[in-house]
Design a protein around this motif. Structure first.
Motif, PDB file in Angstrom:
ATOM      1  N   CYS A 131     -14.603  -5.686   5.523  1.00 38.54           N
ATOM      2  CA  CYS A 131     -15.605  -6.565   4.912  1.00 38.54           C
ATOM      3  C   CYS A 131     -16.996  -5.937   4.881  1.00 38.54           C
ATOM      4  N   LEU A 132     -17.347  -5.180   5.909  1.00 44.65           N
ATOM      5  CA  LEU A 132     -18.649  -4.518   5.969  1.00 44.65           C
ATOM      6  C   LEU A 132     -19.804  -5.489   5.743  1.00 44.65           C
ATOM      7  N   GLY A 133     -19.686  -6.675   6.302  1.00 42.59           N
ATOM      8  CA  GLY A 133     -20.734  -7.676   6.195  1.00 42.59           C
ATOM      9  C   GLY A 133     -20.443  -8.770   5.191  1.00 42.59           C
ATOM     10  N   ALA A 134     -19.555  -8.525   4.239  1.00 41.79           N
ATOM     11  CA  ALA A 134     -19.222  -9.560   3.261  1.00 41.79           C
ATOM     12  C   ALA A 134     -18.683 -10.799   3.972  1.00 41.79           C
ATOM     13  N   HIS A 135     -19.085 -11.972   3.509  1.00 42.17           N
ATOM     14  CA  HIS A 135     -18.664 -13.247   4.099  1.00 42.17           C
ATOM     15  C   HIS A 135     -19.130 -13.376   5.554  1.00 42.17           C
ATOM     16  N   GLY A 136     -20.103 -12.577   5.945  1.00 38.79           N
ATOM     17  CA  GLY A 136     -20.597 -12.626   7.311  1.00 38.79           C
ATOM     18  C   GLY A 136     -19.656 -12.018   8.327  1.00 38.79           C
ATOM     19  N   LEU A 137     -18.726 -11.168   7.886  1.00 42.18           N
ATOM     20  CA  LEU A 137     -17.741 -10.561   8.772  1.00 42.18           C
ATOM     21  C   LEU A 137     -17.894  -9.050   8.782  1.00 42.18           C
ATOM     22  N   GLU A 138     -17.600  -8.481   9.935  1.00 45.82           N
ATOM     23  CA  GLU A 138     -17.839  -7.053  10.125  1.00 45.82           C
ATOM     24  C   GLU A 138     -16.716  -6.176   9.600  1.00 45.82           C
ATOM     25  N   ALA A 139     -15.462  -6.579   9.821  1.00 47.39           N
ATOM     26  CA  ALA A 139     -14.389  -5.614   9.589  1.00 47.39           C
ATOM     27  C   ALA A 139     -13.207  -6.244   8.873  1.00 47.39           C
ATOM     28  N   LYS A 140     -12.017  -6.235   9.535  1.00 47.01           N
ATOM     29  CA  LYS A 140     -10.761  -6.632   8.896  1.00 47.01           C
ATOM     30  C   LYS A 140     -10.136  -7.779   9.674  1.00 47.01           C
ATOM     31  N   ASN A 141      -8.801  -7.883   9.606  1.00 46.62           N
ATOM     32  CA  ASN A 141      -8.074  -8.942  10.319  1.00 46.62           C
ATOM     33  C   ASN A 141      -8.490 -10.327   9.848  1.00 46.62           C
ATOM     34  N   ASN A 142      -8.742 -10.441   8.559  1.00 51.26           N
ATOM     35  CA  ASN A 142      -9.046 -11.732   7.939  1.00 51.26           C
ATOM     36  C   ASN A 142      -8.492 -11.716   6.520  1.00 51.26           C
ATOM     37  N   PRO A 143      -8.369 -12.878   5.884  1.00 56.30           N
ATOM     38  CA  PRO A 143      -7.695 -12.924   4.579  1.00 56.30           C
ATOM     39  C   PRO A 143      -8.591 -12.720   3.364  1.00 56.30           C
ATOM     40  N   TYR A 144      -9.841 -12.308   3.539  1.00 56.52           N
ATOM     41  CA  TYR A 144     -10.680 -12.043   2.370  1.00 56.52           C
ATOM     42  C   TYR A 144     -10.191 -10.792   1.638  1.00 56.52           C
ATOM     43  N   GLU A 145     -10.502 -10.740   0.349  1.00 58.70           N
ATOM     44  CA  GLU A 145     -10.041  -9.621  -0.469  1.00 58.70           C
ATOM     45  C   GLU A 145     -10.537  -8.281   0.055  1.00 58.70           C
ATOM     46  N   GLU A 146     -11.775  -8.212   0.543  1.00 56.72           N
ATOM     47  CA  GLU A 146     -12.299  -6.944   1.060  1.00 56.72           C
ATOM     48  C   GLU A 146     -11.458  -6.418   2.216  1.00 56.72           C
ATOM     49  N   SER A 147     -10.837  -7.301   2.956  1.00 53.54           N
ATOM     50  CA  SER A 147      -9.993  -6.931   4.081  1.00 53.54           C
ATOM     51  C   SER A 147      -8.550  -6.674   3.658  1.00 53.54           C
ATOM     52  N   MET A 148      -8.035  -7.471   2.717  1.00 50.99           N
ATOM     53  CA  MET A 148      -6.604  -7.455   2.392  1.00 50.99           C
ATOM     54  C   MET A 148      -6.226  -6.480   1.284  1.00 50.99           C
ATOM     55  N   ARG A 149      -7.093  -6.285   0.300  1.00 48.65           N
ATOM     56  CA  ARG A 149      -6.737  -5.457  -0.861  1.00 48.65           C
ATOM     57  C   ARG A 149      -6.796  -3.983  -0.490  1.00 48.65           C
ATOM     58  N   ILE A 150      -5.768  -3.246  -0.863  1.00 54.62           N
ATOM     59  CA  ILE A 150      -5.672  -1.838  -0.490  1.00 54.62           C
ATOM     60  C   ILE A 150      -5.349  -0.978  -1.716  1.00 54.62           C
ATOM     61  N   PRO A 151      -5.720   0.291  -1.674  1.00 55.38           N
ATOM     62  CA  PRO A 151      -5.236   1.206  -2.705  1.00 55.38           C
ATOM     63  C   PRO A 151      -3.721   1.336  -2.606  1.00 55.38           C
ATOM     64  N   CYS A 152      -3.059   1.446  -3.733  1.00 57.28           N
ATOM     65  CA  CYS A 152      -1.618   1.711  -3.755  1.00 57.28           C
ATOM     66  C   CYS A 152      -1.326   2.466  -5.051  1.00 57.28           C
ATOM     67  N   LEU A 153      -1.341   3.781  -4.961  1.00 62.55           N
ATOM     68  CA  LEU A 153      -1.195   4.657  -6.118  1.00 62.55           C
ATOM     69  C   LEU A 153       0.040   5.525  -5.913  1.00 62.55           C
ATOM     70  N   LEU A 154       0.962   5.504  -6.867  1.00 60.64           N
ATOM     71  CA  LEU A 154       2.220   6.247  -6.777  1.00 60.64           C
ATOM     72  C   LEU A 154       2.359   7.176  -7.976  1.00 60.64           C
ATOM     73  N   ARG A 155       2.699   8.438  -7.677  1.00 56.48           N
ATOM     74  CA  ARG A 155       2.916   9.394  -8.773  1.00 56.48           C
ATOM     75  C   ARG A 155       4.204  10.173  -8.549  1.00 56.48           C
ATOM     76  N   TRP A 156       5.008  10.257  -9.569  1.00 51.10           N
ATOM     77  CA  TRP A 156       6.127  11.191  -9.620  1.00 51.10           C
ATOM     78  C   TRP A 156       6.143  11.701 -11.050  1.00 51.10           C
ATOM     79  N   LYS A 157       5.621  12.885 -11.237  1.00 49.81           N
ATOM     80  CA  LYS A 157       5.397  13.409 -12.582  1.00 49.81           C
ATOM     81  C   LYS A 157       6.687  13.422 -13.390  1.00 49.81           C
ATOM     82  N   GLY A 158       6.591  12.865 -14.589  1.00 53.97           N
ATOM     83  CA  GLY A 158       7.727  12.852 -15.487  1.00 53.97           C
ATOM     84  C   GLY A 158       8.755  11.782 -15.204  1.00 53.97           C
ATOM     85  N   ARG A 159       8.598  11.044 -14.096  1.00 54.82           N
ATOM     86  CA  ARG A 159       9.583  10.018 -13.733  1.00 54.82           C
ATOM     87  C   ARG A 159       8.965   8.615 -13.700  1.00 54.82           C
TER      88      ARG A 159
END
Length: 493
Positions: free
Chosen positions: A313-341
């Motif tokens: 969260c880094l301060g968003a919603h008045g919260l310092e870090a994670k372990n909460n259900p806000y998007e800043e805490s829950m949303r993660i990168p998820c990038l998958l590559r397999w060239k040609g497949r």
């Protein structure tokens, strides 16, 4: 000592023909996972949220499948890591909280007898290498003498070879947050044989990954688990800071951040430049690993996953870090590559942590243990069959007192006597709406939050009281899902 074949058989797996140990199959695809800690999806440049400079990740996302709605079901380090490795519910894997010491006993840790995707690949003859943060072993006496074990709670622990789940090459630590002078245990090092390195962790780990790729023959699986952009944020090379330090804070991130002069408003203004600098550094080191895949001729036959365990969260919603259900805490990168497949493109399908292990095994053509409860999305990714990725997902499981007081709720009646049910949260989310139920065991009180993510992407308005029909619908759907997995939280919904 139990053989690998016997181990997998005990876990309900049989080896496919030609997959046992010595018979490596030249046609088998390789796997590379690059996995920074605490990197929220907002920090990907192409997402248009934070001001991070991520040219390599942006290009990689365009080359592969970018799941823009991916979430961490349990946005804390160890629980997510156990899900990523084992694909099992937290109460099955043994990791229902961070793997730290407790006052009187060892804390939770990943079961040694539970088959992870790496165990399956080891049985199929893969060369497995783990580099960086592991954080799936409980610290125990005598404590490892290091900075992360000097306070009342101990964090860092050596992972003995019998607990490495098939990784035959090891250059790792439990959890250690001195990013400019990290520590590592090598494959054959004893518990007291760790060493320190005077180099920024992600850069050093990319060096090690590149060295592995230059000698790997395949099939191989490589995990590079970087600690930044985890705290301490300020421990980042100066060369990455120039783009962010001194800028107007309002230009660094979009979201609900408190004003200057408040604790979390000041936290945001102090640490966001360092956080974004670390993200830029991770981007550069990831790019070096991708370049090594090209240079060594492995780019075409390697599945590459870039993800994180949770955001911050880094301060968003008045919260310092994670372990909460806000998007800043829950949303993660998820990038998958397999060239040609795997056909490239942005994908708004609802993907979560439980889907990762079975999908990776599916892409590699390997058997999937029965305890992996997520979906194998390999047929979908490879264009072999369609899939409905729009249905609301069982969004998260959160336990512990610290999860109760950080989320605004509207009181709702309990459906039954909660008995000894502990504090916690459960919820559902789709691409448009999020519903969270919070139980306070001390007060025996249930509260609810409902957010419209389309109209209110920064989650500033709780609609639970205004939209009782929507809330009732979400409550019934969540109760059904929790009942199906025998979660006692279902009884109070």
């Amino acid at each position: 000592m139990m053989t690998r074949r016997a181990f997998l058989a005990a876990c309900g797996l049989t080896l496919c023909a030609g997959c046992a140990g010595v018979g490596r199959r030249a046609a088998a695809p390789n796997l590379v996972i690059v996995f920074p800690d605490q990197m929220r999806a907002h920090a990907l440049g192409f997402m248009g949220q934070d001001a991070a400079h991520t040219p390599r990740l942006d290009a990689f996302a365009a080359e592969g499948r970018a799941f823009t709605q991916a979430v961490s079901n349990y946005p804390v380090c160890s629980p997510f890591r156990a899900i990523l490795m084992s694909g099992a519910w937290p109460w099955v894997s043994g990791v229902t909280g961070n793997c730290v010491s407790t006052e009187r006993r060892k804390g939770p840790e990943l079961r040694a007898d539970l088959a992870c995707w790496s165990d399956v690949l080891a049985a199929a003859g893969y060369d497995l290498c783990y580099i960086g943060k592991w954080h799936l072993d409980a610290p125990h006496r005598p404590w490892v003498p290091c900075a992360n074990n000097r306070g009342p709670q101990k964090w860092n622990e050596w992972c003995p070879p019998a607990r490495r789940h098939g990784f035959n090459r090891w250059y790792a630590y439990g959890t250690y947050d001195r990013h400019l002078r990290p520590m590592y245990w090598e494959t054959d090092a004893p518990r007291d044989g760790f060493r320190y390195v005077d180099q920024w962790g992600p850069e050093h780990e990319a060096d090690k990954a590149i060295a592995f790729l230059r000698e790997a023959k395949g099939p191989f699986a490589l995990v590079v688990s970087m600690n930044p952009p985890h705290t301490g944020y300020e421990l980042v090379p100066e060369r990455y800071l120039k783009r962010y330090v001194g800028r107007d804070p309002a230009t660094l991130a979009k979201g609900d951040y408190p004003p200057a002069g408040t604790p979390m408003g000041d936290h945001f203004r102090r640490f966001m430049p360092y956080y974004l600098a670390a993200v830029e550094g991770v981007d550069e080191q990831f790019g070096r690993i991708l370049d090594a895949l090209e240079a060594t001729g492995h780019a075409e036959d390697t599945v590459v996953l870039f993800c994180s365990d949770h955001g911050c969260c880094l301060g968003a919603h008045g919260l310092e870090a994670k372990n909460n259900p806000y998007e800043e805490s829950m949303r993660i990168p998820c990038l998958l590559r397999w060239k040609g497949r795997i056909a490239p493109g942005r994908d708004e399908g609802l993907v979560d942590a439980f889907d990762l292990a079975p999908t990776l095994l599916g892409l590699l053509g390997q058997p999937i243990p029965a305890h992996m409860v997520g979906r194998n999305l390999a047929p979908y990714l490879l264009g072999e069959e369609g899939a409905d990725l729009t249905e609301p997902r069982l969004y998260f499981h959160l336990w512990g007192r610290n999860t109760v007081d950080d989320f605004p709720t509207v009181p709702v009646p309990l459906a039954a006597d909660p008995g000894a049910l502990p504090d916690g949260k459960r919820g559902l989310r789709d691409a448009h709406r999020k519903c969270v139920f919070v139980y306070d065991a001390q007060a025996k009180r249930l509260g609810a939050t409902l957010f419209d993510l389309d109209a209110d992407p920064h989650e500033t308005r709780n609609l639970a009281a205004e939209c009782p029909d929507r809330l009732a619908e979400a409550r019934a759907a969540l109760k059904a899902r929790l009942s199906a997995i025998a979660d006692p939280f279902a009884e109070i919904l």
